[in-house]
Design a protein around this motif. Sequence first.
Motif, short mmCIF file in Angstrom:
data_model
loop_
_atom_site.label_atom_id
_atom_site.label_comp_id
_atom_site.label_asym_id
_atom_site.label_seq_id
_atom_site.Cartn_x
_atom_site.Cartn_y
_atom_site.Cartn_z
N LEU A 21 -0.47 -1.27 -1.77
CA LEU A 21 -0.67 -0.73 -1.15
C LEU A 21 -1.77 -0.34 0.39
N LEU A 22 -3.31 -0.46 0.02
CA LEU A 22 -4.03 -1.10 0.19
C LEU A 22 -3.88 -1.94 1.25
N CYS A 23 -4.05 -3.01 1.14
CA CYS A 23 -3.74 -4.83 1.64
C CYS A 23 -3.16 -4.93 2.89
N ASN A 24 -1.65 -3.74 2.75
CA ASN A 24 -0.53 -4.03 4.08
C ASN A 24 0.15 -3.08 4.19
N ASP A 25 0.57 -3.11 6.17
CA ASP A 25 0.60 -1.94 6.61
C ASP A 25 1.55 -1.85 7.40
N PHE A 26 2.12 -0.57 6.97
CA PHE A 26 3.51 0.08 7.43
C PHE A 26 4.02 -0.02 8.47
N ALA A 27 3.30 0.26 8.95
CA ALA A 27 3.44 0.88 10.54
C ALA A 27 3.66 -0.25 11.63
N ASP A 28 2.70 -1.35 11.59
CA ASP A 28 2.73 -1.86 12.98
C ASP A 28 2.65 -3.15 11.99
N MET A 30 4.22 -6.73 9.85
CA MET A 30 5.63 -7.55 9.51
C MET A 30 6.48 -6.90 8.62
N VAL A 31 7.60 -8.33 8.65
CA VAL A 31 7.99 -7.23 7.18
C VAL A 31 8.12 -7.42 6.16
N LEU A 32 7.71 -8.73 6.08
CA LEU A 32 7.13 -9.01 4.62
C LEU A 32 6.28 -8.32 3.99
N GLU A 33 4.96 -7.29 5.10
CA GLU A 33 4.05 -6.45 4.72
C GLU A 33 5.25 -5.19 4.64
N LYS A 34 6.04 -5.06 5.35
CA LYS A 34 6.45 -3.98 4.94
C LYS A 34 7.44 -3.60 3.39
N ILE A 35 8.22 -4.72 2.80
CA ILE A 35 8.01 -4.89 1.63
C ILE A 35 6.92 -4.91 1.00
N MET A 84 12.52 4.46 6.68
CA MET A 84 12.48 4.06 7.81
C MET A 84 12.91 2.27 8.10
N PHE A 85 13.04 1.24 6.50
CA PHE A 85 12.49 0.38 7.05
C PHE A 85 13.93 -0.05 6.94
N ILE A 86 14.71 0.17 5.96
CA ILE A 86 16.23 -0.26 6.54
C ILE A 86 16.90 0.95 8.18
N PHE A 87 16.85 2.16 8.49
CA PHE A 87 17.38 2.83 8.91
C PHE A 87 16.47 2.26 10.82
#
Length: 88
Positions: A21-28, A30-35, A84-87
């Motif tokens: 969770l801490l190493c990746n950014d959901f808001a900005d 890439m798709v891999l980071e969101k996953i 948020m990721f799906i829709f």
Amino acid sequence: MEKEKKVSDGTIELITGNSLLLCNDFADGMVLEKILVVVGLLISIVGIVRAFLSYKKQSKKGMCIFLGILGALYVVACIGLSCMFIFK
């Protein structure tokens, strides 16, 4: 004689999930980071459940309450971020 584990499996899963969770950014990100954020939340939820069961056997009521609240927050966050990721 059997050695007692100093760190439970639930704690290790919590640390692993929170690190993702801490190493990746959901808001900005890439798709891999969101996953990876969603996967980190799922790993953390599994760790919370395993830690909850471990502390329940030891009858530590305060920690069980804390893990229950934390688990509810993580489930809501996982569902929200997944939507948020799906829709989006």
